[in-house]
Design an enzyme around this catalytic site. Structure first.
Site, short mmCIF file in Angstrom:
data_model
loop_
_atom_site.label_atom_id
_atom_site.label_comp_id
_atom_site.label_asym_id
_atom_site.label_seq_id
_atom_site.Cartn_x
_atom_site.Cartn_y
_atom_site.Cartn_z
N SER A 49 -10.94 -4.92 0.17
CA SER A 49 -11.62 -3.82 0.86
C SER A 49 -12.42 -3.02 -0.16
O SER A 49 -11.94 -2.79 -1.28
CB SER A 49 -10.58 -2.93 1.52
OG SER A 49 -11.20 -1.79 2.08
N THR A 95 -26.48 -9.76 11.27
CA THR A 95 -27.44 -9.37 10.23
C THR A 95 -26.70 -8.64 9.11
O THR A 95 -25.95 -7.69 9.36
CB THR A 95 -28.53 -8.46 10.83
OG1 THR A 95 -29.14 -9.19 11.90
CG2 THR A 95 -29.58 -8.07 9.80
N GLN A 137 -4.84 -3.53 -2.37
CA GLN A 137 -4.34 -2.50 -3.30
C GLN A 137 -4.22 -3.01 -4.73
O GLN A 137 -4.17 -2.23 -5.67
CB GLN A 137 -2.98 -1.96 -2.81
CG GLN A 137 -3.04 -1.33 -1.42
CD GLN A 137 -3.68 0.06 -1.41
OE1 GLN A 137 -3.81 0.73 -2.44
NE2 GLN A 137 -4.11 0.50 -0.23
N ASN A 189 0.80 -1.22 0.00
CA ASN A 189 0.00 0.00 0.00
C ASN A 189 0.83 1.28 0.00
O ASN A 189 0.36 2.32 -0.42
CB ASN A 189 -0.96 0.01 1.20
CG ASN A 189 -0.31 -0.39 2.48
OD1 ASN A 189 0.41 -1.39 2.54
ND2 ASN A 189 -0.52 0.37 3.54
N HIS A 235 -13.58 0.26 0.14
CA HIS A 235 -13.45 1.72 0.03
C HIS A 235 -12.24 2.18 -0.77
O HIS A 235 -12.02 3.38 -0.96
CB HIS A 235 -13.49 2.39 1.41
CG HIS A 235 -12.28 2.17 2.27
ND1 HIS A 235 -11.28 3.10 2.37
CD2 HIS A 235 -11.92 1.14 3.06
CE1 HIS A 235 -10.35 2.65 3.21
NE2 HIS A 235 -10.72 1.45 3.64
N CYS A 247 -3.19 4.60 7.43
CA CYS A 247 -3.30 3.92 8.72
C CYS A 247 -2.15 4.27 9.64
O CYS A 247 -2.23 4.07 10.84
CB CYS A 247 -3.33 2.42 8.53
SG CYS A 247 -4.60 1.93 7.40
N1 PMP Z 1 -4.57 -3.97 3.74
C1 PMP Z 1 -4.09 -3.00 2.96
C2 PMP Z 1 -2.95 -3.29 2.05
C3 PMP Z 1 -4.64 -1.72 3.04
O1 PMP Z 1 -4.14 -0.74 2.26
C4 PMP Z 1 -5.72 -1.49 3.92
C5 PMP Z 1 -6.33 -0.11 4.04
N2 PMP Z 1 -5.42 0.91 4.30
C6 PMP Z 1 -6.20 -2.56 4.70
C7 PMP Z 1 -5.59 -3.78 4.57
C8 PMP Z 1 -7.34 -2.37 5.66
O2 PMP Z 1 -8.55 -2.23 4.96
P1 PMP Z 1 -9.85 -1.61 5.66
O3 PMP Z 1 -9.65 -0.15 5.70
O4 PMP Z 1 -10.97 -2.04 4.74
O5 PMP Z 1 -9.97 -2.25 7.00
#
Ligand code: PMP
Length: 382
Positions: A199, A237, A179, A151, A201, A325
């Site tokens: 993921s 649910t 990614q 990422n 988003h 993150c």
């Molecule tokens: N793995 C990678 C490589 C990511 O880039 C991310 C998001 N930054 C995640 C896991 C975590 O995904 P989520 O935000 O859906 O928990």
């Protein structure tokens, strides 16, 4: 002032056409998917249609697709679920030093439970060595977890070769493909992938949506216990609208992968070349070619990444000084340190992740702004 979003590695906006498909399930089609009357059955059908779309995109069975709250949950489930279910067979797991925190922190947790974890190093480009992977395997190894693409630096791992090694040694193979989805084709069967995390988003679906692909027949324990939803394996649910949203997003992003990414790659390389040619002491982090089409990561001597990010924000340009993150943490990126960068250089880095909407003239504009801000910061730190 133009505003340009260059942080699709962190998240993306919700696409209108995805929201439109979700709307009925956020409003009038509100039935519980477990209810046996028509309103409930409509929800159930919407979830199953979405599961079919995702299975088609990944070339797998629909019974192998599980909806989760995001890739953090998917990664936790994959690692803890395999560890718990297979601990009588072995207690050794192999991963890499550059995984997402949702893998690394889960590994730390498993270490406290008595599992032994090997963290493979990477070379200066972020690639693991297949020989080192092979050498790390013991008769206690039950799982190998290597991310598809990183990422922060965009480096793409040799997933097919890793899958072959896992298959030959009868070891489960998990990959975090968050990614990589939509940037490179993903063939779960051809690559011998047993578990794969996604993921929503990052691909224009809502936040709080995710998938765990679990190959049929895999011995895995639940992360969450409760009712019979998701075959009793991921109870709770169902968020019907979210299931619909991520299904639509995955089917859109896995179409025309080649042509869409070709355009982004050309613009990415234009910006990389401009930075290389015109900005002094700029080091590209990650692999020069084996990298995600939208990823640029530079270390810029004497330019603090956080300061650069904040100044660019004032100019309407969103970039990142690391992954979303970890950018709030004061520590330098564990990924950049693993490449061999000094602590200082690791904090002098920015990540630019281009969107599908990027244009040639925007690349020129971004470069001009970037170059001006970098000059100013360098003059002021002299
Ligand atoms: N793995 C990678 C490589 C990511 O880039 C991310 C998001 N930054 C995640 C896991 C975590 O995904 P989520 O935000 O859906 O928990």
């Amino acid at each position: 002032m133009k505003s340009i979003y260059l942080d699709t590695g962190a998240t993306t906006h919700l696409k209108k056409e995805i929201l439109n498909e979700m709307m009925p399930y956020l409003t009038y089609n509100y039935g519980n998917a477990s209810s046996i009357y028509t309103l409930g059955k409509k929800s159930k059908m919407a979830i199953e249609d979405s599961r079919i779309k995702i299975a088609e995109a990944l070339n797998c069975e629909k019974s192998e697709i599980y909806f989760t709250s995001g890739a953090t949950e998917s990664n936790n489930w994959a690692l803890k679920g395999i560890a718990l279910a297979n601990k009588t067979r072995g207690t050794h797991i192999i991963t890499t030093k550059i995984e997402h925190p949702s893998v690394l922190k889960t590994c730390e947790f498993l270490e406290k439970q008595g599992f032994e974890i090997t963290y493979l190093p990477v070379d200066e480009y972020g690639l693991i060595s297949l020989d080192q992977l092979q050498d790390a395997i013991t008769d206690k190894t039950i799982l190998i977890s290597v991310m598809f693409a990183n990422n922060e630096i965009g480096t793409i791992q040799p997933i097919e070769e890793i899958g072959e090694i896992c298959n030959k040694n009868n070891i489960y193979f998990h990959t975090d493909a968050v990614q990589a989805l939509g940037k490179v084709p993903i063939y779960v069967k051809k690559y011998n992938i047993d578990l794969l995390s996604l993921s929503g988003h990052k691909i224009y679906a809502p936040k709080g949506t995710g998938i765990l692909y679990i190959k049929n027949g895999i011995n895995i324990e639940n992360l969450i216990h409760g009712g019979s939803q998701e075959n009793g394996m991921r109870p709770g649910t169902e968020s019907v609208a979210n299931c619909v949203g991520i299904g639509k997003a995955i089917s859109l992003i896995t179409k025309d992968i080649e042509s869409r990414n070709k355009k982004i790659r050309i613009l990415r390389d234009k910006l990389i070349n401009k930075i290389h040619k015109n900005i002094g002491c700029a080091k590209l982090n990650g692999h020069p070619t084996q990298r995600l089409s939208n990823n640029i990561n530079f270390s810029l001597r004497d330019v603090n990444g956080t300061m650069l990010t904040l100044i660019l924000d004032v100019l309407g340009i969103c970039v990142s000084s690391g992954s979303a993150c970890s950018c709030k943490s004061k520590k330098p990126s564990h990924v950049l340190l693993a490449l061999g960068l000094s602590e200082t250089l690791a904090t002098e880095s920015i990540r630019i992740t281009l969107s599908e909407e990027i244009t040639d003239s925007q690349i020129d504009y971004i470069f001009n702004q970037l170059s001006k801000v970098i000059d100013e910061i360098r003059i002021n730190t002299l």
